[in-house]
Design a protein around this motif. Sequence first.
Motif, PDB file in Angstrom:
ATOM      1  N   ALA A   7      91.638   1.029-104.224  1.00 13.44           N
ATOM      2  CA  ALA A   7      92.778   1.661-103.562  1.00 13.44           C
ATOM      3  C   ALA A   7      93.285   2.844-104.378  1.00 13.44           C
ATOM      4  O   ALA A   7      93.553   3.920-103.833  1.00 13.44           O
ATOM      5  N   VAL A   8      93.369   2.657-105.695  1.00 18.26           N
ATOM      6  CA  VAL A   8      93.863   3.737-106.551  1.00 18.26           C
ATOM      7  C   VAL A   8      92.884   4.908-106.539  1.00 18.26           C
ATOM      8  O   VAL A   8      93.286   6.069-106.444  1.00 18.26           O
ATOM      9  N   ARG A  11      93.155   6.844-103.292  1.00 18.33           N
ATOM     10  CA  ARG A  11      94.378   7.640-103.263  1.00 18.33           C
ATOM     11  C   ARG A  11      94.226   8.904-104.097  1.00 18.33           C
ATOM     12  O   ARG A  11      94.598   9.999-103.664  1.00 18.33           O
ATOM     13  N   VAL A  14      91.974  11.423-102.271  1.00 22.13           N
ATOM     14  CA  VAL A  14      92.653  12.031-101.123  1.00 22.13           C
ATOM     15  C   VAL A  14      93.637  13.087-101.607  1.00 22.13           C
ATOM     16  O   VAL A  14      93.687  14.208-101.095  1.00 22.13           O
ATOM     17  N   ARG A  15      94.390  12.736-102.631  1.00 21.18           N
ATOM     18  CA  ARG A  15      95.359  13.691-103.177  1.00 21.18           C
ATOM     19  C   ARG A  15      94.661  14.942-103.694  1.00 21.18           C
ATOM     20  O   ARG A  15      95.139  16.056-103.501  1.00 21.18           O
ATOM     21  N   ARG A  18      93.843  17.284-101.031  1.00 21.27           N
ATOM     22  CA  ARG A  18      95.004  17.835-100.317  1.00 21.27           C
ATOM     23  C   ARG A  18      95.720  18.897-101.132  1.00 21.27           C
ATOM     24  O   ARG A  18      96.482  19.675-100.592  1.00 21.27           O
ATOM     25  N   GLN A  19      95.531  18.870-102.450  1.00 17.56           N
ATOM     26  CA  GLN A  19      96.242  19.855-103.279  1.00 17.56           C
ATOM     27  C   GLN A  19      95.358  21.073-103.441  1.00 17.56           C
ATOM     28  O   GLN A  19      94.508  21.135-104.316  1.00 17.56           O
TER      29      GLN A  19
END
Lengths: 344, 336
Positions: A7-8, A11, A14-15, A18-19
């Motif tokens: 999960a980490v 995440r 994905v981050r 997106r940045q």
Amino acid sequence: MVWAVEAVVIREFVRFFRQHGRLLSTFARPLLWLIVIGSGFERVIPSEGTVSYKQFLLPGIYAMVILFSTMLCALATVSDREFGPIRMLLIAPLPRSVAVIAKTVSSTLLGIFQAVLFLPLIWILGLRPSAEAVLELLGALALSALVLASLGMVLASRLRSIENFAGVMNFLMFPMFFLSSALYPASTLPGFLQPLVRADPLTYAVDLMRHPLLQGLYPANLSSSYTARFDILVLVASSIILTGVAILLFGEEDHLGRILLTEAPRAGRRGGPPVAPPQPSTPTVVGAPPEPASAAPAPAEPPRRRSPVQPRAAVAGPPLAAPENTAARPTDFSAEEGGSMIAQ
Amino acid sequence: MTRQTNWCTGRCYPWPDDGSSVAAMTVAPAIAASGLGRDYGSIRAVDAIDLEVRPGEFFGFLGPNGAGKTTTIRMLTTLLRPSRGSAQIAGKDTLSDPLGVRRSIGVVFQETTLDVDLTAQENLRYCTRLYGLSRRESELRIDEVLRLFSLSERRNERVRSFSGGMRRALDLARGVLHRPSILFLDEPTLGLDPTQRRRIWGFLRRLCSEDGTTLFLTTHYLEEADPCDRVAIVDRGRIVIAGEPTVLKRALGKESIELSSEHPEAVAEQVIRLTGIIPRIRDSVVSFIVEDAAAVMPLMLPLTEQDVEVRLTRPTLEDVFVSVTTDREGSNGLGG
């Protein structure tokens, strides 16, 4: 526990995508160094044998990609704490060690991923390594990412806010980069810097990457200073020690609570009239002995000064001293860190 | 150091006994703390908290800013190690079995925990995975909570684009996603508009009455603490009074007289002159609590001639709150 790590990792990836600024600088920074610094130095440092300076620089570029990637992950952990998301992790039924390992793994994978994006440079710069050598390079990238990711977690546990990142950049990342053999063989640096060179995990990371890429192409004394076996040993040992230290620092509930509490005054200001800080009703007579004042983060471990770094041949000495020194360094400067550093 | 003096009337009232200690003997408490305290350096944030919350109880933890509410919640939720005392959550000790405690609880913090770069759905999915729910189970629950908070349509939008109320709702959804048996809420309605507040309170009441979830919440919107089964008022790191809201209100005094005027300070002075009672001023309303309104009302007659509106009400929890918490700003208690 595996699902939590997964999960980490998801995440963080994905981050990352997106940045957009981070994505862009991921690509721009190494290319800038390779093209500008590479071309500039090429004039000054004559090519040795059949290897051009850019080819010599390439492992250094990979080291830089991984260094920035992992340090940005450490920074993301600090901002997670500042803006809240870390609480999702802290309140979940997971031991603190799993939380730290999950963060380290995601930082490592992200570092490897970014370095792999630059693999085509090998062929663009005219190197023709064997398939086996490429695999060895991948292993070297992974180990380098692991050691830097765990170093990042140690830093993240002690950095109070993302502003301190300027200090990390000036006093840790650049020295680490310049002291490693990324830009020039570190053996050319003056003697008083040599202990630092040996304490720098990046030295061994770059050294290990040069083995598969430049083997036999470059004068031995200028490409790799250590045997691959020794590099691997140092990197693995440092990773284990640094991760252990990070787990200790993050697991220390007191420390976490104190960091979490930094936003309590802010919350107090937001609602209602100001209130005086709670005072003990009687000058502490009863109750536990007062805790040591905790405003300045005391060094995690007093930097045990190992008397003069032993000769390179000794196996356990210098590499083990390395993580301790690097772990202690940030806290050293964070205490005396002033506005001047940030103002730059 | 007791603070049971009623500052309005200068009268002491008895500690209300609602018989909770008897009931707690039969059922293991959901939350139990004894002598729980925490220092930061030389500052004593929480002195010694003793409390017991029954399973399924709706428990309100009230107090002024800096009273130690948040520190107490952090100790109860294993995020902070107490300096003294101990706490058991769902029968598990916060120090010796923090994982067991964290497995049984949900926490909605005062500040957001959401990752604004992720979508609503991604945030929730991250949480279900941290709790080890299977993918299928996790999707079912995410659908359920998103529907419950009317966020289904925006599930694929990044939280960055959400309003404060939507973020709060999503945070609450995150807190109940794994169906904890005990839910801690630190100022759950902070910064929300009245409609959003009503909705969230409606949800919490249902959670408590229908699912039997134990709720432990802090708030300073005192009127909202009325539906609590029990409240404890904490000040300077100690519980100064605890009990059912109605019992507390009854203990305080029978009636509250409210005077609305454009010049509350002047009215307050007159009240002091006429009755000797120091009233409380809030906005344009001057209020004070009396045992027998019939005896005091005639004294208010001169005021009615000055365009002052006089009302007789029941004491609110806010009156209890103000009367027991330390008055730090002078005698008129400009609280709220």
